[in-house]
Motif scaffolding. Structure first.
Motif, short mmCIF file in Angstrom:
data_model
loop_
_atom_site.label_atom_id
_atom_site.label_comp_id
_atom_site.label_asym_id
_atom_site.label_seq_id
_atom_site.Cartn_x
_atom_site.Cartn_y
_atom_site.Cartn_z
N ASP A 25 -8.74 -40.12 14.62
CA ASP A 25 -9.81 -41.09 14.43
C ASP A 25 -9.99 -41.43 12.95
OD1 ASP A 25 -11.91 -42.81 15.10
OD2 ASP A 25 -13.41 -41.21 15.05
N PHE A 26 -9.28 -40.70 12.09
CA PHE A 26 -9.37 -40.92 10.65
C PHE A 26 -8.02 -41.36 10.10
CE2 PHE A 26 -13.00 -38.38 11.58
CZ PHE A 26 -13.95 -38.75 10.65
N GLU A 27 -8.09 -42.28 9.16
CA GLU A 27 -6.88 -42.79 8.53
C GLU A 27 -7.04 -42.69 7.01
OE1 GLU A 27 -4.52 -46.45 9.93
OE2 GLU A 27 -5.94 -47.22 8.43
N LEU A 28 -5.97 -42.26 6.36
CA LEU A 28 -5.96 -42.15 4.90
C LEU A 28 -5.01 -43.20 4.34
CD1 LEU A 28 -5.65 -38.28 4.47
CD2 LEU A 28 -7.72 -39.66 4.51
N HIS A 29 -5.47 -43.92 3.34
CA HIS A 29 -4.63 -44.89 2.64
C HIS A 29 -4.73 -44.59 1.15
CE1 HIS A 29 -2.57 -48.58 1.64
NE2 HIS A 29 -3.54 -48.85 0.79
N GLN A 30 -3.61 -44.18 0.56
CA GLN A 30 -3.64 -43.83 -0.86
C GLN A 30 -2.95 -44.88 -1.71
OE1 GLN A 30 -1.42 -40.30 -1.93
NE2 GLN A 30 -0.14 -40.48 -0.11
N VAL A 31 -3.49 -45.06 -2.91
CA VAL A 31 -2.94 -45.99 -3.88
C VAL A 31 -2.72 -45.25 -5.19
CG1 VAL A 31 -3.36 -48.09 -5.21
CG2 VAL A 31 -4.08 -47.97 -2.82
N ASP A 32 -1.49 -45.32 -5.69
CA ASP A 32 -1.12 -44.68 -6.95
C ASP A 32 -1.40 -45.64 -8.09
OD1 ASP A 32 0.12 -43.45 -9.10
OD2 ASP A 32 1.93 -42.94 -8.00
N THR A 33 -2.28 -45.25 -9.01
CA THR A 33 -2.60 -46.10 -10.15
C THR A 33 -2.04 -45.52 -11.46
OG1 THR A 33 -4.75 -45.01 -10.46
CG2 THR A 33 -4.71 -47.01 -9.09
N THR A 34 -1.14 -44.56 -11.34
CA THR A 34 -0.49 -43.97 -12.51
C THR A 34 0.33 -45.05 -13.20
OG1 THR A 34 -0.32 -41.87 -11.32
CG2 THR A 34 1.02 -42.11 -13.31
N ASP A 35 0.24 -45.13 -14.52
CA ASP A 35 0.99 -46.13 -15.27
C ASP A 35 2.45 -45.71 -15.38
OD1 ASP A 35 1.99 -48.05 -16.96
OD2 ASP A 35 0.64 -47.59 -18.63
N PRO A 36 3.36 -46.41 -14.68
CA PRO A 36 4.78 -46.03 -14.71
C PRO A 36 5.49 -46.43 -16.00
CG PRO A 36 4.52 -47.99 -13.39
CD PRO A 36 3.13 -47.56 -13.81
N GLY A 43 -1.37 -37.08 -16.20
CA GLY A 43 -1.55 -36.67 -14.82
C GLY A 43 -1.49 -37.87 -13.89
N LEU A 44 -1.11 -37.61 -12.67
CA LEU A 44 -1.07 -38.65 -11.65
C LEU A 44 -2.49 -39.05 -11.29
CD1 LEU A 44 1.64 -37.08 -9.34
CD2 LEU A 44 1.95 -38.89 -11.02
N THR A 45 -2.69 -40.35 -11.10
CA THR A 45 -4.02 -40.84 -10.74
C THR A 45 -3.90 -41.87 -9.62
OG1 THR A 45 -3.93 -42.60 -12.39
CG2 THR A 45 -4.97 -40.53 -13.06
N GLY A 46 -5.00 -42.03 -8.91
CA GLY A 46 -5.04 -43.01 -7.84
C GLY A 46 -6.33 -42.85 -7.07
N PHE A 47 -6.34 -43.41 -5.88
CA PHE A 47 -7.49 -43.25 -5.01
C PHE A 47 -7.03 -43.23 -3.57
CE2 PHE A 47 -7.16 -47.79 -5.84
CZ PHE A 47 -7.25 -48.35 -4.57
N VAL A 48 -7.85 -42.63 -2.73
CA VAL A 48 -7.60 -42.60 -1.29
C VAL A 48 -8.81 -43.21 -0.60
CG1 VAL A 48 -8.50 -40.25 -0.98
CG2 VAL A 48 -6.94 -41.20 0.71
N THR A 49 -8.53 -44.05 0.38
CA THR A 49 -9.58 -44.59 1.22
C THR A 49 -9.51 -43.87 2.55
OG1 THR A 49 -9.43 -46.76 0.16
CG2 THR A 49 -10.55 -46.66 2.30
N VAL A 50 -10.60 -43.23 2.92
CA VAL A 50 -10.70 -42.55 4.21
C VAL A 50 -11.46 -43.49 5.14
CG1 VAL A 50 -11.53 -40.53 5.46
CG2 VAL A 50 -10.76 -40.30 3.08
N SER A 51 -10.83 -43.82 6.27
CA SER A 51 -11.44 -44.73 7.24
C SER A 51 -11.61 -44.01 8.57
CB SER A 51 -10.56 -45.95 7.47
OG SER A 51 -10.27 -46.61 6.27
N ARG A 52 -12.76 -44.20 9.18
CA ARG A 52 -12.95 -43.70 10.54
C ARG A 52 -12.76 -44.88 11.47
NH1 ARG A 52 -17.67 -39.87 13.11
NH2 ARG A 52 -16.49 -39.44 15.02
N LYS A 53 -11.73 -44.80 12.29
CA LYS A 53 -11.33 -45.92 13.14
C LYS A 53 -12.40 -46.28 14.17
CE LYS A 53 -6.50 -44.50 12.86
NZ LYS A 53 -5.38 -44.01 13.65
N SER A 54 -13.08 -45.29 14.74
CA SER A 54 -14.01 -45.55 15.84
C SER A 54 -15.25 -46.32 15.42
CB SER A 54 -14.43 -44.24 16.50
OG SER A 54 -15.10 -43.40 15.58
#
Length: 84
Positions: A25-36, A43-54
């Protein structure tokens, strides 16, 4: 590159299981914002969006080196942020 560590995923799953919430019922979507483009070792940086599908509730957390997104997610669960 994956920013979510295997132990963080295990902790996330354990939190859901302890609260009798279905993992699918939960979905994780991560985005890497580390400057390549940088030659510096940052350090690696980014964010994750946690979504509850229901119910469509979503919350975003910073992830990467030194983050505590799983603890923040658990706190938000306790506060009802993902409640139906």
């Amino acid at each position: 590159m994956k920013l979510i560590e295997p132990d963080e995923m295990e902790d996330f799953q354990a939190i859901l299981q302890a609260r009798h919430l279905a993992a699918d019922d939960f979905e994780l979507h991560q985005v890497d914002t580390t400057d390549p483009k940088t030659d510096e070792i940052f350090g690696l940086t980014g964010f994750v969006t946690v979504s509850r599908k229901s119910n469509g509730h979503k919350k975003q957390y910073p992830i990467g080196d030194g983050s505590s997104w799983v603890t923040e997610f658990e706190r938000d669960l306790q506060r009802g942020a993902f409640a139906g």
